[in-house]
Enzyme design. Structure first.
Site, PDB file in Angstrom:
ATOM      1  CE  LYS A 245      -3.938  -2.447   0.462  1.00 39.93           C
ATOM      2  NZ  LYS A 245      -2.986  -3.655  -0.338  1.00 39.93           N
ATOM      3  CG  ASP A 246      -0.431   4.610  -2.489  1.00 45.17           C
ATOM      4  OD1 ASP A 246      -1.055   3.671  -2.595  1.00 45.17           O
ATOM      5  OD2 ASP A 246      -0.046   5.366  -3.297  1.00 45.17           O
ATOM      6  NE  ARG A 247       7.466   7.397   1.843  1.00 43.68           N
ATOM      7  CZ  ARG A 247       7.385   8.648   2.542  1.00 43.68           C
ATOM      8  NH1 ARG A 247       7.134   8.915   3.499  1.00 43.68           N
ATOM      9  NH2 ARG A 247       7.694   9.464   1.472  1.00 43.68           N
TER      10      ARG A 247
END
Length: 729
Positions: A245-247
């Protein structure tokens, strides 16, 4: 800028062109801009399971959630005082006064138990929990269900019993498959007795794997997993997840960890900043890459405006202009789809892109690849050498990286370089350790340095090069033929037993063709004849394009020739798409197929809202919902707005929650700061609302990029390099 890491969604077209993103399929009356991730919680990602359900963090730790009515102050008259009696000589017993304080079990929960284990067992569980007497007048000490052959159902019962009775009942399974429930023994003080080892409590695993929801703020998935594993004292490989998942986001996803008890995992809450776990469940099988349908995104874009339109125009007029036109574009996307480009984050955020590293590896230019990975900014390196480093941990690590690379590449202090590089820069650390391990003898072993990088990172570089080629080919395909299906296009061969998306690789990308050679089950594509292309049987949504590899076929039209021409250019490596095998098997690429067009998994939505303060939380995160439930209100979800003052100063404030183990979520939990409940202010601000925000909600399949979707909707491409540069400042 106030210290918040954000960027304007308009961006620059030059960087998009460099990675092949040049075409659009959606007509727009105008382009519009908006600032994304003014706060990282403006970008929310929730995993979608294979069954279509969306993962949300519901409870943190073992006993999280809103307090029961019996725990709150009440206006009701006090219950009749029970006569005082002597407690038996048993340290595990409780007095009658404690036994009479019954917690009502909701009918809905009883119904769940009945559907799983039958009405008789459900009622007996309630009686056991309340300490009632059986038909023989004796106090019920245990109850047993009938034999249950379905292991998954048994697992559900174990989980539901623990949840419904707040871990007040213990369950186990006998040899016949029947579930035995007993009441958790209490001490004189009413606390549960801890029979287990340190940190493991008294819960008994009913499966080899503990599944849990991982919630994270401003952390990437691999980093969060590594941190959880460190506290659990287990290997990161023992924790499984379906995708990364995105940071720079607030995200929730399901994970699994082997041979771990729920109480031990709950103990990680409060020890890790930006991370929370909950919703535990024992299962027999792990979670693995690719075990997801996709992700739901809720993205807030702030300071929205039409390109070229003056901000002096009344905000109400600008709002009405945007509403109608943008909704029309979103409807078109929902019907027709858009080009399925790989997004900017696929190619990294450093000066030299990951695809460029991959190209050098495929060219066998080992030294050039190593030196590219060790690229540094001389100005930052000089500041670090002089001790001018930021106080914030992540930025401090960035400075240390530049310093270490400078020490090595200039030869000033090679040994110190390997000691200075922060461990979270895995590739650079692996290279420096290898090149300095044996002194001068290994200084020139550049192939060995590359192979000492973890397999996942090496694959990422190679896949980034493939993605770079794919993007340019997709743009050329749309330029030549648009949405027409033409002779020589590729479609997945009929009768394939395996779906188009059969898993994910180490960097979270869809795998269509397995990486192992000689797999007879590999998904195959075939060429369309002219008759098939013109028959109307196939649409643009059936067309696939291959990434370069030895186990794919290429389109039999101008696009096939374009692969050869584009990859053969000197600046693209002078490579041959038909010769993708290498002496080192790990660098041989089989290739894969990817749909040319993308579509939403469900109907998307967009809401425009007027506001004043950029720090306003427009949509509640999972953590906000939990905290609001504890307060017994619906702040951040019903007309109230949250502001985290520390974030306004760029401090990346932590969010702290009560309950088991004093769980803390946020970037500064290790500092012991307490921001309490997020401040709520009235829905109607005192100042005039002069800004426009857009809250976009949509669902994408795995390996689809939200930034590409937003670019299609807005008419331009976000500049990820600019965003990362601002984030670093």
């Amino acid at each position: 800028m106030s210290g918040q890491a954000h960027y304007n969604m308009r961006g620059t077209a030059s960087h998009s062109r460099s990675i092949g993103i040049t075409k659009r399929a959606t007509p727009l009356a105008f382009a519009w801009t908006g600032e994304q991730r003014v706060r990282f919680s403006d970008f929310q990602v929730n995993e979608i399971r294979k069954d279509g359900s969306i993962v949300h963090l519901r409870n943190i730790g073992l006993n999280d959630g809103p307090k029961q009515p019996s725990q709150e102050k009440s206006d009701q008259p006090p219950a009749e005082v029970q006569p005082k009696t002597e407690a038996p000589n048993n340290a595990e017993s409780v007095g009658p006064a404690q036994e009479e304080q019954k917690t009502e079990i909701p009918l809905s929960d009883v119904t769940i138990l009945t559907s799983l284990a039958g009405e008789k067992f459900a009622q007996e569980l309630v009686q056991l929990f309340h300490g009632e007497q059986g038909a023989d007048g004796e106090k019920i000490t245990s109850v047993t269900s009938g034999p249950l052959d379905d292991k998954s159902k048994r697992g559900q019962i174990h989980v539901e019993v623990r949840r419904i009775f707040k871990s007040g009942l213990e369950t186990s399974t006998d040899d016949s498959g029947a579930i035995i429930a007993t009441k958790v023994a209490l001490s004189r003080k009413g606390k549960k007795r801890n029979r287990g080892a340190r940190g493991q409590g008294d819960d008994k695993p009913t499966g080899e794997y503990l599944h849990f929801t991982l919630y994270k703020d401003n952390r990437d998935t691999m980093d969060a997993v590594n941190q959880v594993a460190r506290v659990l004292r287990t290997k990161p490989q023992s924790i499984g997840y379906a995708g990364t998942k995105d940071r720079r986001a607030s995200t929730a996803q399901r994970c699994s960890v082997r041979h771990t008890r729920a109480r031990a995992l709950a103990g990680t809450n409060g020890k890790l900043w930006g991370i929370a776990t909950g919703d535990y469940e024992y299962r027999d099988d792990p979670i693995h890459l690719g075990q997801l349908l996709g992700n739901e995104f809720v993205i807030t874009l702030k300071n929205c405006n039409v390109v070229g339109e003056s901000t002096e125009q009344p905000v109400s007029e600008r709002l009405e202009t945007m509403k109608a036109q943008v909704q029309s574009a979103l409807d078109h996307m929902a019907t027709h789809g858009w080009i399925n480009y790989f997004g900017h984050q696929r190619f990294g955020t450093h000066q030299i892109g990951t695809h460029q590293i991959g190209k050098l590896i495929l060219e066998d230019k080992w030294e050039e690849a190593v030196m590219a990975l060790l690229t540094y900014d001389p100005e930052i390196a000089a500041k670090a050498a002089d001790g001018e480093v930021p106080t914030e941990a992540m930025r401090r690590d960035e400075y240390a990286r530049h310093h270490a690379c400078m020490l090595f590449k200039t030869g000033k202090d090679i040994e110190r370089a390997a000691k200075t590089i922060p461990g979270r820069f895995t590739a650079e650390a692996s290279i420096l350790r290898h090149l300095t391990r044996l002194g001068n003898g290994s200084m020139k072993d550049f192939p060995g340095a590359v192979t000492h990088i973890t397999r996942g990172l090496r694959s990422m570089y190679l896949h980034a090069y493939q993605s770079h080629v794919w993007n340019h080919v997709a743009s050329r395909r749309w330029e030549l033929y648009g949405e027409r299906v033409v002779k020589g296009d590729l479609v997945i061969a009929e009768g394939e037993a395996i779906p188009l998306v059969s898993g994910e690789d180490q960097d979270g990308d869809d795998i269509v063709n397995p990486v192992e050679e000689g797999d007879d089950d590999a998904v195959r594509a075939r060429l369309l004849t002219e008759e098939e292309a013109s028959s109307g049987r196939y649409t643009i949504h059936d067309v696939v394009l291959p990434s370069p590899g030895y186990d794919v076929i290429y389109p039999d039209n101008e696009i096939g020739a374009f692969y050869e021409e584009f990859m053969g250019r000197e600046d693209n490596g002078g490579l041959d798409p038909h010769k993708m095998r290498r002496l080192r098997r790990e660098f041989s690429l089989p290739g894969r197929y990817r749909k040319l067009m993308n579509r939403f998994l469900a109907k998307p939505s967009i809401e425009f809202r007027l506001y004043t303060d950029n720090m306003e939380q427009m949509h509640p995160t999972d953590l906000d919902v939990i905290k609001a439930g504890r307060r017994g209100d619906n702040s951040n979800g019903n007309g109230k707005r949250r502001r985290d003052d520390a974030e306004d100063e760029g401090a990346s404030k932590k969010a702290k929650v009560d309950g088991d183990a004093n769980e803390q979520v946020g970037e500064d939990a290790e500092k012991g700061e307490d921001n309490g409940s997020a401040e709520t202010i009235d829905a109607t601000p005192a100042a005039e609302t002069t800004k426009i925000a857009a809250i976009v909600r949509f669902q994408l399949g795995s390996s689809a990029y939200a930034t590409v979707t937003l670019r299609e909707l807005m008419g331009d491409m976000p500049d990820e390099e600019k965003y990362e540069a601002e984030a670093a400042t």
